[in-house]
Enzyme design. Structure first.
Site: not given
Ligand SMILES: *Cc1c(COP(=O)(O)O)cnc(C)c1O
Length: 355
Positions: A101, A168, A192
């Site tokens: 990511w 993020d 998540k």
């Molecule tokens: C799952 C995830 C993403 C991607 O998320 P989307 O909502 O599918 O775009 C980005 N960063 C992390 C840390 C993730 O676990």
């Protein structure tokens, strides 16, 4: 049989949240109408959005100058959105490359400016949080991924970078307390640790926005959304509502500090078994281990079929590792009860006892 849901995402939610969400799809607030068939401008839904934003601020203990939005596009659009709101035209920023990511965030940010990767663990298949250089002078911010969902590594705390932070936090938001003051933007996909897929939360300092010298498309401009109270266009009403239910559940269960304690206890349980049991080894380096996603594998692959049969018959679901790591991944988000981790540990012990 009780199913133990270790899915990495979309992931487990509290049973009471699912029940309330299901009820609201049939009849929301006793209106005789579904949550998903009323206007997002109705007072009933505006109250949902306002409570979700306020509760996020409260639970994360965000400074007064912060704003909270629930938008669309997932964390994947957040990679670009976070950068374009802060990176001046021709500007530069520092990024930590700690997993898939992070690498995607770097790719998007490179469309906008001069990106310096100050640390990377790519060469060891992202098995650790890398050591990092200081961001070069002139960096607008340091971006990092607080928890690397795929590889099972997590920053143990807030990095000290000497520049504002952008993070993020998709897979560990609301799982542990932190001080938001050093951050300019935090973003997190809901699926998540908050709710269903379909919304991404932005928490950001209003003050540094709008200074890039760029003309932003309206949807990517966080100030536009903030000026419309996260109602610039039709928000993802169902994911926002379910997220609100989860936030209420977090508050009722002691808040983020209590979640952190529970998450630490679950992580302690699985990692002590991985370390004790000679049939298993972890992927992540010990001092980079994630409390959310534990990655591990068998030391003897010939036992894979038997282990898979054991955990499957114990009602465990979602344990297969990501294809880029292999092995197993136990995702232990807020809603996963410790009993599920105990069940997993029992199957690991049972495999050992079979000899
Ligand atoms: C799952 C995830 C993403 C991607 O998320 P989307 O909502 O599918 O775009 C980005 N960063 C992390 C840390 C993730 O676990």
């Amino acid at each position: 049989m009780k199913i133990h849901n270790f899915s990495a995402g979309p992931c487990i939610l509290p049973p009471s949240v699912l029940e309330e969400a299901a009820a609201a799809v049939n009849d929301f607030n006793g209106l005789g109408l579904s949550l998903i068939e009323i206007s997002h401008r109705s007072k009933d839904f505006v109250a949902v959005m306002e409570e979700a934003r306020a509760l996020t601020k409260e639970l994360l203990n965000l400074p007064e100058r912060f704003d909270v939005l629930f938008l669309q596009g997932g964390a994947s659009l957040g990679f670009y959105t976070s950068a374009i709101n802060l990176l001046p035209d021709g500007g530069q920023a520092a990024y930590v490359d700690s997993g898939t990511w992070s690498a995607k965030a770097i790719k998007e940010a490179k469309l906008l400016g001069d990106i310096h990767v100050v640390g990377s663990s790519k060469d060891s298949n992202y098995d650790r949080i890398p050591a990092c250089d200081a961001p070069p002078a002139g960096s607008s911010f340091l971006h990092y991924t607080s928890n690397n969902t795929i590889f099972g590594t997590q920053f143990s705390g807030t990095p000290e970078a000497g520049v504002p932070l952008v993070a993020d936090m998709s897979s560990d938001i609301f799982s542990r307390t932190f001080d938001a003051n050093p951050y300019h933007i935090i973003y997190a996909g809901a699926q998540k640790n908050m709710g269903p897929a379909g919304t991404v939360m932005y928490a950001f300092d209003r003050e540094p926005l709008g200074k890039t010298g760029r003309t932003l498309p309206s949807y990517l401009d966080l100030s536009v959304h903030a000026s419309k109270d996260s109602m610039f266009n039709t928000p993802p009403v169902f994911p926002v509502y379910v997220t609100l239910l989860t936030l209420r559940w977090i508050k009722a269960n002691g808040g983020v500090a209590a979640m952190q304690q529970r998450n630490e206890a679950k992580a302690q349980l699985i990692y002590s078994e991985i370390d004790r049991n000679p049939l298993f080894e972890g992927h992540a380096h010990v001092n980079s281990r994630s409390n959310m996603n534990a990655t591990f594998r068998l030391t003897d692959d010939s036992k894979a079929e038997r282990f898979d049969a054991l955990w499957n018959s114990a009602g465990i679901s979602g344990l297969k590792g990501h294809r880029s790591v292999g092995g197993y991944r136990a995702s232990m988000y807020n809603a996963l009860p410790i009993e599920s981790v105990e069940t997993l540990v029992e199957t690991m012990r049972a495999l050992e006892q079979e000899g």
